[in-house]
Design a protein around this motif. Structure first.
Motif, PDB file in Angstrom:
ATOM      1  N   GLU A 494       0.824  -1.276   0.012  1.00 13.48           N
ATOM      2  CA  GLU A 494      -0.092   0.010  -0.009  1.00 13.48           C
ATOM      3  C   GLU A 494       0.896   1.099   0.003  1.00 13.48           C
ATOM      4  N   SER A 495       1.782   1.321   0.711  1.00 11.46           N
ATOM      5  CA  SER A 495       2.647   2.584   0.831  1.00 11.46           C
ATOM      6  C   SER A 495       3.241   2.800  -0.559  1.00 11.46           C
ATOM      7  N   GLN A 496       3.742   1.739  -1.226  1.00 10.88           N
ATOM      8  CA  GLN A 496       4.409   1.709  -2.655  1.00 10.88           C
ATOM      9  C   GLN A 496       3.448   2.456  -3.588  1.00 10.88           C
ATOM     10  N   ARG A 497       2.220   1.664  -3.467  1.00 15.00           N
ATOM     11  CA  ARG A 497       1.150   2.465  -4.424  1.00 15.00           C
ATOM     12  C   ARG A 497       0.852   3.846  -4.049  1.00 15.00           C
ATOM     13  N   ASP A 498       0.953   3.989  -2.944  1.00 20.62           N
ATOM     14  CA  ASP A 498       0.421   5.551  -2.767  1.00 20.62           C
ATOM     15  C   ASP A 498       1.741   6.619  -2.680  1.00 20.62           C
ATOM     16  N   ALA A 499       2.804   6.046  -2.776  1.00 19.27           N
ATOM     17  CA  ALA A 499       4.034   6.947  -3.422  1.00 19.27           C
ATOM     18  C   ALA A 499       3.963   6.927  -5.008  1.00 19.27           C
ATOM     19  N   VAL A 500       3.449   6.107  -5.739  1.00 22.07           N
ATOM     20  CA  VAL A 500       3.269   6.135  -7.247  1.00 22.07           C
ATOM     21  C   VAL A 500       2.096   7.203  -7.334  1.00 22.07           C
ATOM     22  N   ILE A 501       1.065   7.059  -6.632  1.00 21.75           N
ATOM     23  CA  ILE A 501      -0.043   8.150  -6.731  1.00 21.75           C
ATOM     24  C   ILE A 501       0.503   9.614  -6.629  1.00 21.75           C
ATOM     25  N   THR A 502       1.292   9.567  -5.515  1.00 26.13           N
ATOM     26  CA  THR A 502       1.833  11.225  -5.345  1.00 26.13           C
ATOM     27  C   THR A 502       3.145  11.544  -5.858  1.00 26.13           C
ATOM     28  N   MET A 503       3.646  10.813  -6.502  1.00 28.20           N
ATOM     29  CA  MET A 503       5.067  11.271  -6.861  1.00 28.20           C
ATOM     30  C   MET A 503       4.906  12.022  -8.084  1.00 28.20           C
ATOM     31  N   ALA A 504       6.016  12.869  -8.662  1.00 29.00           N
ATOM     32  CA  ALA A 504       5.871  13.604  -9.715  1.00 29.00           C
ATOM     33  C   ALA A 504       5.733  12.949 -11.014  1.00 29.00           C
ATOM     34  N   PRO A 505       4.667  13.409 -11.786  1.00 24.22           N
ATOM     35  CA  PRO A 505       4.238  12.657 -13.203  1.00 24.22           C
ATOM     36  C   PRO A 505       5.525  12.178 -13.917  1.00 24.22           C
ATOM     37  N   GLU A 506       6.646  12.932 -13.872  1.00 26.50           N
ATOM     38  CA  GLU A 506       7.783  12.186 -14.664  1.00 26.50           C
ATOM     39  C   GLU A 506       8.374  11.183 -14.077  1.00 26.50           C
ATOM     40  N   ASP A 507       8.418  11.164 -12.559  1.00 29.07           N
ATOM     41  CA  ASP A 507       8.766  10.081 -12.171  1.00 29.07           C
ATOM     42  C   ASP A 507       7.943   8.836 -12.319  1.00 29.07           C
ATOM     43  N   ARG A 508       6.667   8.938 -12.229  1.00 30.77           N
ATOM     44  CA  ARG A 508       5.757   7.965 -12.636  1.00 30.77           C
ATOM     45  C   ARG A 508       5.899   7.541 -14.023  1.00 30.77           C
ATOM     46  N   ALA A 509       6.119   8.333 -14.897  1.00 35.03           N
ATOM     47  CA  ALA A 509       6.530   7.849 -16.266  1.00 35.03           C
ATOM     48  C   ALA A 509       7.614   7.312 -16.475  1.00 35.03           C
ATOM     49  N   ALA A 510       8.718   7.471 -15.729  1.00 33.06           N
ATOM     50  CA  ALA A 510       9.953   6.890 -15.742  1.00 33.06           C
ATOM     51  C   ALA A 510       9.976   5.276 -15.163  1.00 33.06           C
ATOM     52  N   LEU A 511       9.078   5.448 -14.047  1.00 30.70           N
ATOM     53  CA  LEU A 511       8.965   3.865 -13.570  1.00 30.70           C
ATOM     54  C   LEU A 511       8.292   3.049 -14.355  1.00 30.70           C
ATOM     55  N   ILE A 512       7.192   3.406 -15.325  1.00 27.90           N
ATOM     56  CA  ILE A 512       6.489   2.564 -16.347  1.00 27.90           C
ATOM     57  C   ILE A 512       7.547   2.385 -17.285  1.00 27.90           C
ATOM     58  N   ALA A 513       8.365   3.292 -17.795  1.00 31.55           N
ATOM     59  CA  ALA A 513       9.226   2.992 -19.073  1.00 31.55           C
ATOM     60  C   ALA A 513      10.165   1.919 -18.554  1.00 31.55           C
ATOM     61  N   PHE A 514      10.725   2.027 -17.052  1.00 32.92           N
ATOM     62  CA  PHE A 514      11.463   0.804 -16.656  1.00 32.92           C
ATOM     63  C   PHE A 514      10.856  -0.410 -16.707  1.00 32.92           C
ATOM     64  N   LEU A 515       9.687  -0.558 -16.274  1.00 34.60           N
ATOM     65  CA  LEU A 515       8.805  -1.734 -16.266  1.00 34.60           C
ATOM     66  C   LEU A 515       8.731  -2.386 -17.601  1.00 34.60           C
ATOM     67  N   GLU A 516       8.400  -1.439 -18.657  1.00 34.02           N
ATOM     68  CA  GLU A 516       8.120  -1.716 -19.993  1.00 34.02           C
ATOM     69  C   GLU A 516       9.539  -2.249 -20.641  1.00 34.02           C
ATOM     70  N   SER A 517      10.590  -2.026 -20.072  1.00 37.21           N
ATOM     71  CA  SER A 517      12.033  -2.245 -20.298  1.00 37.21           C
ATOM     72  C   SER A 517      12.423  -3.614 -20.131  1.00 37.21           C
ATOM     73  N   LEU A 518      11.650  -4.117 -19.121  1.00 35.00           N
ATOM     74  CA  LEU A 518      11.846  -5.632 -18.625  1.00 35.00           C
ATOM     75  C   LEU A 518      11.651  -6.854 -19.707  1.00 35.00           C
TER      76      LEU A 518
END
Length: 518
Positions: A494-518
């Protein structure tokens, strides 16, 4: 290609990293399915060094691109990207892989038939072949409309067992401490089948509807989630038993299974923390299962709740439950038909006297298991892209790696083989975690509660659209994107999800880009 690199060439030996010592005694759990060469102290030190979490996020880590070690294949932008053999197979092993692939793809028919090698289907089944659930060896999907079948998805079912009905557990050799005691539905068994042979009624039709949910994210973004509601409609054999618990299951991708099987049990258990002794909010637990294959308790690794210990056992269970096919581990010719389904049990099966009365003999089961073990992990893409590197840093800083553990070194095996002594990057701890009420199926399985799921490996996840033609994730395919999958996390995450909800949009986009690279 075997011996493409060795761990000796990686990093200099360092002290073993600190690990959580589990309070439960798991010393009886052994890797009974493998012939192992024990590690030396020097090897253990090198392994600890190369699997330690990163501290520098400015560049890719050594060998990070090759998720399956020397078994990795080049990523291909085609639907068969998950259907390639491990790169380090010998010529003879690749032939064995091809024969196993033929059995995996074979479309089975009812018995008796003129094609004796292909009969034995049903009488009740979910699919006519392994490939029809694991489409292109990738993920299945939920029905996409009223006219779409659920061929790559089904419902598991069980009922609670009262204290009065519980057997003398201490007298059972198959008793595993901490197991939640349930029983199959007395009429429908442990799995609902939505197809049947002529003259037999299918057990049900899977019905799913979705309730929309909106979630506001930082930066003014809005995510539209969908909450599924499942129903076992058009029941063919009367109502389900009182208290029946249903669990939706989408067929998972198949890559890298042999490498997961070759991870030392001790390395997985070292990260189990049932009581959250380190206080990080993450309480990974092993699912310990009884292995009929070896007559002993073993660590569960396969299945959405880690209910099977080996690839062979998982394959045999799928033959029985999904297609009604008998194997040495499940010799009943009627598959999942219960004693209440008398017509089903009386149906002629495809058991061949030349193969011990089985529809899939030991040779056939071993070939399918070999194929399943050796479906290669594609290489990662864009590992040095600045956004991907930033996303990897966000992944670690957010705490995602607490469950999605990045890498391991597999056992050194006496007979060598494609899985022997490989540095691999599955991004999973293979442990059970409470994922919250939103993802709960309220159906225990073994030691797993109705809120717990095994951490799924993430390797290859960015190729889902390419292979499967969709981007549905989680155990029931409710998430239509990787971001939706993250936003469904709860419980320990839950804390990790909440961090994703509140983080800067560019950080969220980077996280998804990392997952898409796997």
């Amino acid at each position: 290609m075997r011996g493409w690199y060795t761990l000796a060439a990686l990093l200099i030996p360092t002290a073993l990293s600190a690990q959580i010592m589990p309070p439960e005694d798991w010393s009886h759990l052994q890797d009974l399915h493998l012939s192992i060469v024990p590690r030396t102290a020097e090897e253990a030190a090198r392994i600890a060094a190369v699997t330690a979490p990163p501290t520098d996020f400015s560049a890719p880590r050594a060998f990070e691109e090759n998720g399956g070690g020397a078994a990795t294949v080049r990523a291909r932008a085609m639907a068969d990207a998950f259907s390639l053999p491990s790169a380090n197979l010998s010529f003879e092993e690749e032939l064995q892989f091809r024969v196993g692939n033929g059995l995996f793809r074979r479309v089975w028919v009812s018995a008796p038939a003129s094609t004796l090698a292909s009969d034995g289907l049903g009488p009740l089944f979910n699919a006519r072949s392994c490939q029809r659930c694991h489409l292109k060896d990738g993920r299945g999907h939920p029905p996409e409309g009223p006219d779409d079948s659920a061929v790559s998805m089904f419902l598991r079912v069980s009922i609670p067992v009262t204290e009065a009905e519980t057997p003398d557990l201490e007298a059972l050799e198959t008793y595993i401490a901490g197991t939640h005691h349930t029983a199959p539905d007395p009429v429908y068994g442990a799995q609902l089948q939505d197809f049947s042979l002529p003259g037999h009624a299918p057990e049900y039709r899977l019905s799913v509807r979705y309730e929309p949910l909106e979630l506001r994210l930082s930066g003014g973004e809005v995510a539209s989630l969908r909450q599924p509601v499942y129903e076992a409609a058009d029941l063919g054999y009367g109502p389900l038993a009182e208290g029946a618990m249903l669990s939706p299951r989408v067929a998972p991708q198949m890559i890298g299974l042999g490498l997961l099987e070759a991870i030392p049990t001790a390395d997985i258990l070292a990260y189990a923390d049932p009581e959250d002794a380190d206080g990080d909010g993450i309480s990974g637990r092993p699912n310990v299962v009884w292995s009929a294959e070896f007559g002993a308790p073993m660590l569960g690794r396969f299945g959405l709740k880690a209910g099977e210990a080996t690839v062979r056992a998982q394959s045999a269970a799928a033959f029985a439950g999904d297609m009604g096919m008998s194997t040495p581990l499940h010799p009943e010719g009627w598959g999942e038909c219960t004693a209440a389904q008398t017509l089903c049990r009386e149906q002629v099966d495809g058991g061949d006297p030349e193969h011990g009365g089985l529809e899939i003999d030991q040779t056939g089961l071993d070939l399918v298991a070999f194929y399943s073990r050796n479906l290669a992990v594609p290489a990662r893409r864009n590992v040095d892209d600045p956004q991907v590197l930033h996303g990897r840093e966000v992944f670690y800083q957010t705490g995602c790696a607490a469950c999605h553990r990045a890498n391991y070194v597999t056992h050194r095996l006496q007979d060598g083989g494609a899985q022997s002594f490989q540095l691999i990057w599955p991004y999973s701890d293979l442990l059970l975690h409470d994922m919250g009420e939103g993802l709960a199926d309220h159906r225990p399985e073994g030691r797993a509660t109705g809120r717990e799921w095994r951490t799924p490996p993430l390797w290859g996840i960015g190729l889902t659209q390419t292979v499967s033609g969709h981007s549905y994730f989680l155990h029931d395919g409710r998430a239509r994107s990787l971001l939706e999958a993250v936003l469904w996390h709860g419980g320990e995450a839950e804390s990790q999800r909440d961090a994703v909800i509140t983080m800067a949009p560019e950080d969220r986009a980077a996280l998804i880009a990392f997952l898409e690279s796997l």
